[in-house]
Design an enzyme around this catalytic site. Structure first.
Site, short mmCIF file in Angstrom:
data_model
loop_
_atom_site.label_atom_id
_atom_site.label_comp_id
_atom_site.label_asym_id
_atom_site.label_seq_id
_atom_site.Cartn_x
_atom_site.Cartn_y
_atom_site.Cartn_z
N TYR A 81 0.85 -1.20 0.00
CA TYR A 81 0.00 0.00 0.00
C TYR A 81 0.89 1.25 0.00
CZ TYR A 81 -3.70 -3.26 0.64
OH TYR A 81 -4.56 -4.31 0.40
N SER A 82 0.63 2.15 -0.95
CA SER A 82 1.44 3.38 -1.04
C SER A 82 1.18 4.25 0.17
CB SER A 82 1.04 4.19 -2.28
OG SER A 82 1.19 3.43 -3.43
N CYS A 252 0.54 7.10 -11.50
CA CYS A 252 0.26 6.06 -10.50
C CYS A 252 -1.19 5.61 -10.57
CB CYS A 252 0.58 6.58 -9.09
SG CYS A 252 0.55 5.27 -7.84
N GLU A 306 4.22 4.03 -11.32
CA GLU A 306 3.93 2.93 -10.41
C GLU A 306 2.49 2.51 -10.71
OE1 GLU A 306 5.92 1.74 -7.15
OE2 GLU A 306 4.49 2.71 -5.81
N TYR A 308 -0.39 -0.79 -10.94
CA TYR A 308 -0.64 -2.13 -10.35
C TYR A 308 -2.05 -2.58 -10.64
CZ TYR A 308 -2.25 1.14 -6.68
OH TYR A 308 -2.85 2.18 -5.99
P1 FAD Z 1 -7.01 -10.10 -3.14
O1 FAD Z 1 -7.55 -11.01 -2.11
O2 FAD Z 1 -5.56 -10.17 -3.44
O3 FAD Z 1 -7.85 -10.25 -4.47
C1 FAD Z 1 -7.55 -9.48 -5.60
C2 FAD Z 1 -8.81 -9.27 -6.43
O4 FAD Z 1 -9.27 -10.51 -6.91
C3 FAD Z 1 -9.96 -8.66 -5.61
O5 FAD Z 1 -10.63 -7.73 -6.45
C4 FAD Z 1 -10.86 -9.85 -5.30
O6 FAD Z 1 -12.22 -9.43 -5.17
C5 FAD Z 1 -10.64 -10.73 -6.53
N1 FAD Z 1 -10.77 -12.16 -6.28
C6 FAD Z 1 -10.35 -12.86 -5.21
N2 FAD Z 1 -10.58 -14.18 -5.38
C7 FAD Z 1 -11.15 -14.32 -6.58
C8 FAD Z 1 -11.63 -15.43 -7.34
N3 FAD Z 1 -11.56 -16.68 -6.88
N4 FAD Z 1 -12.16 -15.18 -8.56
C9 FAD Z 1 -12.25 -13.94 -9.05
N5 FAD Z 1 -11.82 -12.84 -8.38
C10 FAD Z 1 -11.28 -13.04 -7.18
N6 FAD Z 1 -4.14 -0.66 -3.17
C11 FAD Z 1 -4.78 0.33 -2.51
O7 FAD Z 1 -5.98 0.22 -2.21
N7 FAD Z 1 -4.11 1.47 -2.13
C12 FAD Z 1 -2.80 1.66 -2.41
O8 FAD Z 1 -2.23 2.70 -2.05
C13 FAD Z 1 -2.10 0.63 -3.10
N8 FAD Z 1 -0.81 0.76 -3.42
C14 FAD Z 1 -0.15 -0.24 -4.07
C15 FAD Z 1 1.20 -0.06 -4.37
C16 FAD Z 1 1.87 -1.04 -5.05
C17 FAD Z 1 3.35 -0.85 -5.40
C18 FAD Z 1 1.20 -2.24 -5.44
C19 FAD Z 1 1.93 -3.32 -6.20
C20 FAD Z 1 -0.12 -2.41 -5.14
C21 FAD Z 1 -0.83 -1.42 -4.45
N9 FAD Z 1 -2.17 -1.57 -4.11
C22 FAD Z 1 -2.83 -0.55 -3.45
C23 FAD Z 1 -2.91 -2.82 -4.40
C24 FAD Z 1 -2.88 -3.72 -3.15
O9 FAD Z 1 -1.55 -4.19 -2.94
C25 FAD Z 1 -3.77 -4.97 -3.27
O10 FAD Z 1 -3.42 -5.65 -4.46
C26 FAD Z 1 -5.26 -4.66 -3.29
O11 FAD Z 1 -5.65 -3.99 -2.09
C27 FAD Z 1 -6.07 -5.95 -3.42
O12 FAD Z 1 -5.67 -6.81 -2.40
P2 FAD Z 1 -6.72 -7.71 -1.60
O13 FAD Z 1 -5.97 -8.59 -0.69
O14 FAD Z 1 -7.81 -6.86 -1.04
O15 FAD Z 1 -7.37 -8.55 -2.78
#
Ligand code: FAD
Ligand code: A2P
Length: 308
Positions: A81-82, A252, A306, A308
């Protein structure tokens, strides 16, 4: 480029997933302007007593380890998370680090999936403890000599997070150059930190805030307004800044947004922000195909991304 871009030295991974630290939630509130179905929250963590204190720069990210295990019975992996607070900390307090989190929700084959980590974070209460790692990221940073440049920042969705910190950091430290933030979201209700940016725009003559509301605003040809549309549609505001030798571009948010920005920069002749490989040099930028761009157009040293 008249000025040399000197990126600051940063500390990386003081805490790893195997050896995380624990931080405490001190605030967690919705930061869209109204009741948007895009639930985006501003979270602040107290990091006092940890080695993150004073050692996370704006533009870097922190890792969060959500509790629980995945379907294979292994602990959930960390998500990045940024940081949305400036380097000096939220409200100038080096023990406070903020981020901006969107709840992710997906429907697939009739089933609803909620993202593990974003929903865990969004549900947290003040006082809750969270396992954190980081910091990470060594290039998406403001230069050490930040006052020597002008900036055009492009964000979609939570890509706004680092730019909140950067805007605060620049404007509150006497920055006198040009600073433009172009933000894109689906509906007006999804604007993130809009009141804050509007206030900053009123307070600082050298800051402009442009919004591109993709599903409400329309361009002259009827197409959607995306952040990259502003390169053509807001030429009066943006071209004089792009033309300056000491302007930097930061991008971003949504993966893929960079392609449209690169194409529109090239259409307007701002090639110095890009490295264009010979294969595309003979093709008019208007005719560039997405697949070709992926391999043949890269950001130059004046462009930071950046996605993602
Ligand atoms: P996950 O559990 O990883 O799931 C990802 C997506 O897949 C979700 O939409 C979920 O609903 C869907 N999903 C899960 N299972 C299934 C399935 N079986 N079938 C279909 N779909 C499915 N995010 C921010 O909100 N704020 C930030 O500032 C931010 N900064 C970032 C900076 C960087 C450098 C990077 C790489 C990423 C950043 N992110 C940010 C993204 C963050 O890291 C997460 O990827 C994001 O919050 C989703 O993670 P999660 O665990 O909630 O979802
Ligand atoms: P749309 O979804 O109308 O096509 P959020 O993260 O809140 O969903 O917002 C992302 C924003 O970025 C939306 O306005 C979305 O528009 C827009 N968007 C989607 N694809 C691109 C792209 N390739 N380039 C720039 N903006 C995009």
């Amino acid at each position: 480029m008249s000025e040399e871009i000197v990126l600051p030295e940063v500390e990386l991974n003081i805490y790893s997933p195997k050896d995380p630290t624990e931080v405490t939630v001190v605030e967690n509130y919705i930061c869209t302007i109204e009741n948007s179905p895009n639930f985006v929250r501003h979270l602040t963590f107290d990091v006092s007593g940890t080695d993150l204190e004073g050692r996370v720069r704006v533009g870097q990210s922190i890792g969060i380890l959500p509790p629980g295990v995945n379907e294979k019975g292994r602990p959930h992996k960390l998500r990045l998370y940024s940081v949305s607070s400036p380097t000096k900390g939220e409200n100038g307090n080096s023990t406070l680090i903020s981020t901006t989190v969107k709840r992710t929700i997906e429907e697939f084959e009739g089933k609803l999936y909620t993202g593990i980590c974003s929903n865990y974070l969004a549900d947290l209460q003040v006082g809750d403890k969270v396992k954190a790692t980081g910091p990470s990221g060594r290039r998406f940073l403001l230069p050490q000599n930040a006052n020597d440049f002008n900036y055009v920042l492009f964000a979609t969705g939570t890509g706004i997070a680092p730019f909140r910190g950067m805007v605060i950091e620049l404007l509150e430290s006497g920055f006198k150059g040009d600073l433009v933030l172009v933000f894109g979201c689906p509906y007006r209700t999804d604007l993130i930190y809009a009141d804050f940016f509007r206030k900053m725009e009123q307070k600082y003559d050298n800051f402009q805030y442009i919004t591109c509301i993709s599903r409400e605003d329309r361009r002259a040809d009827g197409s959607k307004k995306y952040v990259q549309s502003s390169i053509e549609d807001c030429q009066d505001q943006l071209s004089p800044i792009f033309e300056k030798e000491n302007t930097l571009i930061y991008i971003c948010g949504l993966k893929g947004m960079e392609a449209g920005i690169y194409q529109n920069l090239a259409i307007q002749g701002f090639d110095e922000y890009l490295v264009i490989k010979p294969k595309l040099e003979t093709i008019a930028p208007e005719d560039w195909k997405w697949e070709d761009m992926k391999r043949n157009v890269k950001p130059s040293t004046r462009t930071f991304e950046e996605v993602y």
